[in-house]
Design an enzyme around this catalytic site. Structure first.
Site, PDB file in Angstrom:
ATOM      1  N   ASP A 122      -6.627   1.443  -2.539  1.00  0.00           N
ATOM      2  CA  ASP A 122      -7.989   1.516  -2.716  1.00  0.00           C
ATOM      3  C   ASP A 122      -8.131   0.281  -3.893  1.00  0.00           C
ATOM      4  O   ASP A 122      -8.796   0.207  -4.810  1.00  0.00           O
ATOM      5  CB  ASP A 122      -8.492   2.701  -3.142  1.00  0.00           C
ATOM      6  CG  ASP A 122      -9.959   2.694  -3.276  1.00  0.00           C
ATOM      7  OD1 ASP A 122     -10.704   1.682  -2.915  1.00  0.00           O
ATOM      8  OD2 ASP A 122     -10.524   3.332  -4.141  1.00  0.00           O
ATOM      9  N   LYS A 162      -8.272  -1.194   1.122  1.00  0.00           N
ATOM     10  CA  LYS A 162      -9.545  -1.817   0.714  1.00  0.00           C
ATOM     11  C   LYS A 162      -9.344  -3.309   0.936  1.00  0.00           C
ATOM     12  O   LYS A 162      -8.536  -3.768   0.569  1.00  0.00           O
ATOM     13  CB  LYS A 162      -9.945  -1.522  -0.739  1.00  0.00           C
ATOM     14  CG  LYS A 162     -11.258  -2.271  -1.164  1.00  0.00           C
ATOM     15  CD  LYS A 162     -12.197  -1.701  -2.366  1.00  0.00           C
ATOM     16  CE  LYS A 162     -11.523  -1.305  -3.502  1.00  0.00           C
ATOM     17  NZ  LYS A 162     -12.371  -0.328  -4.009  1.00  0.00           N
TER      18      LYS A 162
HETATM   19  N1  SAM Z   1      -8.368   5.301  -5.194  1.00  0.00           N
HETATM   20  C1  SAM Z   1      -8.749   5.742  -6.627  1.00  0.00           C
HETATM   21  C2  SAM Z   1      -9.447   7.116  -6.764  1.00  0.00           C
HETATM   22  O1  SAM Z   1      -9.805   7.549  -5.893  1.00  0.00           O
HETATM   23  O2  SAM Z   1      -9.176   7.573  -7.899  1.00  0.00           O
HETATM   24  C3  SAM Z   1      -9.445   4.496  -7.401  1.00  0.00           C
HETATM   25  C4  SAM Z   1      -8.965   3.135  -7.311  1.00  0.00           C
HETATM   26  S1  SAM Z   1     -10.039   2.111  -8.381  1.00  0.00           S
HETATM   27  C5  SAM Z   1     -11.113   1.942  -7.480  1.00  0.00           C
HETATM   28  C6  SAM Z   1      -8.802   0.575  -8.320  1.00  0.00           C
HETATM   29  C7  SAM Z   1      -7.656   0.856  -9.070  1.00  0.00           C
HETATM   30  O3  SAM Z   1      -6.809  -0.528  -8.870  1.00  0.00           O
HETATM   31  C8  SAM Z   1      -7.857   0.733 -10.788  1.00  0.00           C
HETATM   32  O4  SAM Z   1      -7.462   2.134 -11.044  1.00  0.00           O
HETATM   33  C9  SAM Z   1      -6.680  -0.121 -11.057  1.00  0.00           C
HETATM   34  O5  SAM Z   1      -6.079   0.022 -12.363  1.00  0.00           O
HETATM   35  C10 SAM Z   1      -5.885  -0.427 -10.065  1.00  0.00           C
HETATM   36  N2  SAM Z   1      -5.170  -1.792  -9.829  1.00  0.00           N
HETATM   37  C11 SAM Z   1      -6.025  -2.990 -10.234  1.00  0.00           C
HETATM   38  N3  SAM Z   1      -4.897  -4.138  -9.994  1.00  0.00           N
HETATM   39  C12 SAM Z   1      -3.614  -3.268  -9.900  1.00  0.00           C
HETATM   40  C13 SAM Z   1      -2.166  -3.529  -9.899  1.00  0.00           C
HETATM   41  N4  SAM Z   1      -2.020  -4.801  -9.968  1.00  0.00           N
HETATM   42  N5  SAM Z   1      -1.365  -2.561  -9.656  1.00  0.00           N
HETATM   43  C14 SAM Z   1      -1.683  -1.228  -9.618  1.00  0.00           C
HETATM   44  N6  SAM Z   1      -2.748  -0.926  -9.858  1.00  0.00           N
HETATM   45  C15 SAM Z   1      -4.090  -1.812  -9.745  1.00  0.00           C
END
Ligand code: SAM
Length: 303
Positions: A122, A162
């Site tokens: 996601d 996503k």
């Molecule tokens: N699915 C999660 C939930 O239901 O709680 C929500 C996910 S949130 C929409 C998107 C996440 O992607 C954020 O927590 C962000 O830190 C993570 N993210 C963005 N870039 C990332 C990366 N390069 N490596 C790991 N996580 C990453």
């Protein structure tokens, strides 16, 4: 979690509070499962970009629900995010960047030789508001997710990710189809219409026979050249050879030229000749005029 009053009025925000989920996005995964039955038979799964953890909570609840409690210890859920995540019972959490090789190795390490049945992602970058940049970073995140997935997913497994539904969605679909027999783009009801997000549900993982999983990221790893040198005509190879064609004697495509270049050059030569003759004549007149003045001055002094 939503902080603003608009979020607090949102039905999924309130449902998440009641159901004990850490974020409203839990319902996106639940609705995808209700439509595609993605949890059937799943025991090992990876939640990429999982913070704050609502997808991992859903995975934990649903995978245990349908399984005999005697087999609960077979369930393995690994959740990864670049941000720290509060611990969850029954879920291994890793703080790491999914675009880094080290994170991929750490995830793989938790599977001790067994492959995952399901990988979900996601992931979303911090949105800058600049559409092209956001879409690009999202694609880079998705590429990393696919990269890790090709290492940990079992043949026949499922990948849900996503995506941003931009103009290149057909290209993305075609690329995913190289690895999965079935790829469906879907948007669950709980995903806001105002958001360009959608989800790719990819089933029946079946990489091409000669595909060799690799781990690098073009942003942070400098090993791409070596990697491509090592590859031998496999399906991974996708650097298209380029050979320049033509030399400096050809027309430059960034300049404009008249339709009939020869006539144009003759006209230029005539114009140049006329200008030269004019200069010579003008200089003759000037010297004649100067000669007259000189003559009159010398006459004056002789008197
Ligand atoms: N699915 C999660 C939930 O239901 O709680 C929500 C996910 S949130 C929409 C998107 C996440 O992607 C954020 O927590 C962000 O830190 C993570 N993210 C963005 N870039 C990332 C990366 N390069 N490596 C790991 N996580 C990453």
């Amino acid at each position: 979690m939503g902080k603003y009053s608009a979020d607090k009025r949102d039905i999924y925000y309130r449902m998440a509070k009641v159901d004990g989920y850490r974020a409203r996005s839990a319902y996106k995964l639940i609705q995808i499962h209700e439509k595609f039955n993605i949890f059937a038979g799943v025991k090992r799964c990876v939640d990429l970009c999982g913070a704050p953890g609502s997808w991992s909570q859903v995975l934990h609840r649903y995978l245990h629900k349908d399984l005999n409690p005697d087999n609960w210890d077979e369930i393995r859920i690994v959740s990864v995010d670049i941000q720290a995540m509060a611990p969850m019972a029954g879920v291994v959490t890793i703080q790491g960047d999914i675009t880094r090789m080290s994170t991929a190795h750490e995830i793989i390490g938790h599977f001790c030789g067994s492959a995952a049945d399901l990988v979900v992602c996601d992931g979303a970058p911090d949105v800058t508001g600049l559409h092209d940049i956001d879409t690009y970073i999202q694609s880079e995140l998705l590429l990393s997710a696919i990269n890790i997935t090709t290492h940990v997913l079992k043949t026949g497994g499922t990948f849900v990710a996503k995506i941003f539904r931009g103009k290149d969605v057909s290209l993305l679909w075609t690329q995913l189809k190289i690895f999965f027999a079935e790829v469906i783009i879907t948007k669950p009801k709980s995903s806001r219409n105002s958001s360009i997000e959608a989800f790719a549900v990819c089933r029946h993982y079946c990489p091409p026979e000669d595909y060799k999983p690799f781990l690098f990221n073009s942003f942070v790893d400098q090993k791409c050249d070596q990697y491509f040198q090592d590859m031998n005509n496999g399906s991974n190879e996708h650097i298209i050879p380029f050979m320049s064609c033509g030399d400096l004697s050809s027309f430059d495509s960034d300049r404009s030229y008249p339709l009939n270049i020869e006539t144009h050059e003759s006209v230029l030569r005539v114009v140049l000749g006329v200008v030269l003759v004019s200069i010579v004549m003008a200089s003759g007149c000037v010297s004649g005029y100067l000669g007259g003045i000189f003559h009159r001055v010398s006459e004056f002094f002789r008197v």
